[in-house]
Design a protein around this motif. Structure first.
Motif, mmCIF file in Angstrom:
data_model
loop_
_atom_site.group_PDB
_atom_site.id
_atom_site.type_symbol
_atom_site.label_atom_id
_atom_site.label_comp_id
_atom_site.label_asym_id
_atom_site.label_seq_id
_atom_site.Cartn_x
_atom_site.Cartn_y
_atom_site.Cartn_z
ATOM 1 N N LEU A 1 0.950 -1.290 0.069
ATOM 2 C CA LEU A 1 0.048 0.138 -0.175
ATOM 3 C C LEU A 1 0.957 1.165 0.081
ATOM 4 O O LEU A 1 1.929 1.317 0.881
ATOM 5 C CB LEU A 1 -0.847 -0.071 1.216
ATOM 6 N N CYS A 2 0.572 2.275 -0.902
ATOM 7 C CA CYS A 2 1.331 3.332 -0.744
ATOM 8 C C CYS A 2 0.405 4.664 -0.237
ATOM 9 O O CYS A 2 -0.461 4.850 -0.712
ATOM 10 C CB CYS A 2 1.671 3.876 -2.197
ATOM 11 N N HIS A 3 0.705 4.945 1.056
ATOM 12 C CA HIS A 3 0.004 6.067 1.617
ATOM 13 C C HIS A 3 0.004 7.204 1.023
ATOM 14 O O HIS A 3 -0.701 8.230 1.282
ATOM 15 C CB HIS A 3 0.516 6.056 3.137
ATOM 16 N N GLU A 4 1.226 7.671 0.147
ATOM 17 C CA GLU A 4 0.955 8.909 -0.493
ATOM 18 C C GLU A 4 0.144 8.928 -1.620
ATOM 19 O O GLU A 4 -0.589 9.968 -1.990
ATOM 20 C CB GLU A 4 2.758 9.153 -0.821
ATOM 21 N N CYS A 5 0.182 7.935 -2.576
ATOM 22 C CA CYS A 5 -0.454 7.858 -3.413
ATOM 23 C C CYS A 5 -2.074 7.001 -3.678
ATOM 24 O O CYS A 5 -2.698 7.240 -4.505
ATOM 25 C CB CYS A 5 0.358 7.052 -4.888
ATOM 26 N N HIS A 6 -2.107 6.477 -2.446
ATOM 27 C CA HIS A 6 -3.237 6.001 -2.155
ATOM 28 C C HIS A 6 -3.702 4.989 -3.095
ATOM 29 O O HIS A 6 -4.747 4.907 -3.727
ATOM 30 C CB HIS A 6 -4.381 6.957 -1.953
ATOM 31 N N LYS B 1 8.025 1.318 -6.805
ATOM 32 C CA LYS B 1 8.256 1.954 -5.588
ATOM 33 C C LYS B 1 7.909 3.383 -5.630
ATOM 34 O O LYS B 1 7.783 3.918 -6.580
ATOM 35 C CB LYS B 1 9.945 1.996 -5.144
ATOM 36 N N HIS B 2 7.565 3.949 -4.419
ATOM 37 C CA HIS B 2 7.406 5.354 -4.282
ATOM 38 C C HIS B 2 8.722 6.240 -4.259
ATOM 39 O O HIS B 2 9.534 5.851 -3.408
ATOM 40 C CB HIS B 2 6.427 5.562 -3.051
ATOM 41 N N CYS B 3 8.768 7.149 -5.379
ATOM 42 C CA CYS B 3 9.982 8.134 -5.279
ATOM 43 C C CYS B 3 9.536 9.321 -4.404
ATOM 44 O O CYS B 3 8.540 10.011 -4.818
ATOM 45 C CB CYS B 3 10.108 8.408 -6.594
ATOM 46 N N ASN C 1 7.581 12.330 -5.702
ATOM 47 C CA ASN C 1 6.427 11.955 -4.943
ATOM 48 C C ASN C 1 5.307 11.398 -5.748
ATOM 49 O O ASN C 1 4.019 11.663 -5.959
ATOM 50 C CB ASN C 1 5.587 13.325 -4.185
ATOM 51 N N ARG C 2 5.599 10.333 -6.375
ATOM 52 C CA ARG C 2 4.628 9.309 -6.957
ATOM 53 C C ARG C 2 5.329 7.924 -7.171
ATOM 54 O O ARG C 2 6.472 7.810 -7.207
ATOM 55 C CB ARG C 2 4.109 9.851 -8.223
ATOM 56 N N CYS C 3 4.525 6.847 -7.361
ATOM 57 C CA CYS C 3 4.836 5.527 -7.277
ATOM 58 C C CYS C 3 5.371 5.357 -9.049
ATOM 59 O O CYS C 3 4.933 5.874 -9.802
ATOM 60 C CB CYS C 3 3.428 4.645 -7.088
ATOM 61 N N VAL C 4 6.450 4.819 -9.050
ATOM 62 C CA VAL C 4 7.054 4.532 -10.403
ATOM 63 C C VAL C 4 7.338 3.063 -10.488
ATOM 64 O O VAL C 4 7.652 2.134 -9.806
ATOM 65 C CB VAL C 4 8.490 5.019 -10.405
HETATM 66 ZN ZN LIG Z 1 3.403 6.295 -4.087
#
Ligand SMILES: [Zn+2]
Length: 196
Positions: free
Chosen positions: A36-41, A49-51, A55-58
């Motif tokens: 789960l990515c808490h930044e991108c939801h 991975k979240h960069c 500030n986004r998943c790549v």
């Molecule tokens: Zn993310």
């Protein structure tokens, strides 16, 4: 975690829920919390991975490169290697020209500085190109290569390093160049690996 869908398919909450990636995993109770990515939801695809810089998943995150002002991931890795290779070749040509100029014009502080600068760039880019080509050959990203124990999908049942994405050097390069698709999670699951 049990999630039930409202019977009304046009309920706003239901419509929103239906757009969640990997919804079938949630419904089957197989949701993988580490993904789960808490930044991108969102639930990150495998190897994403979240960069923190952009500030986004790549997808297939490799690393963030300040020279191209962007993250390097699955889609732009071949272009990044091309960038490194041309930078290395250009530097070698520059060193050759500096050397020729030195022989013709004699000693010059500017030529000396240029020679040193280009030597550093050529050496660095050659090392980085070699590393990127090696990682393409074994089908690993930079992030995975330097933190093999961090990712459960790179460990076997005994906790030792195991690369499930390695399909042999030729197929790995073909996958790197996007001529064949990466293995799907279903195909990888046949090996009974923990894909988190
Ligand atoms: Zn993310």
């Amino acid at each position: 975690m049990n999630i039930t869908r409202p019977s009304d398919r046009f309920h706003p909450g239901c419509l929103l829920l239906s757009k969640v990636d990997y919804l079938n995993y949630w419904e089957e109770g197989k949701i993988l919390l580490p993904r789960l990515c808490h930044e991108c939801h969102l639930v990150k695809p495998l190897r994403a991975k979240h960069c923190r810089i952009i500030n986004r998943c790549v997808s297939g995150f490799d690393h963030y490169c300040p020279f191209i002002y962007n993250s390097v991931g699955y889609r732009n890795r071949p272009y990044f290697v091309g960038f490194l290779t041309t930078m290395c070749l250009n530097s070698v040509v520059g060193i050759y020209l500096c050397w020729n100029w030195f022989n013709v014009m004699g000693r010059s502080i500017f030529i000396g500085i240029g020679f040193l600068f280009l030597s550093v760039i050529a050496t660095t880019s050659a090392m980085m190109t070699s590393l990127c080509v090696y990682m393409a050959a074994v089908n690993l990203t930079t992030a995975e290569c330097f933190k093999t124990t961090k990712y459960a999908y790179l460990l076997d049942h005994q906790g030792k390093f195991f690369n499930p994405f390695d399909r042999g050097i030729i197929l790995n390069f073909m996958e790197f160049l996007h001529t064949i698709k990466p293995l799907t999670e279903e195909e990888l699951k046949k090996a009974e690996l923990t894909l988190v």
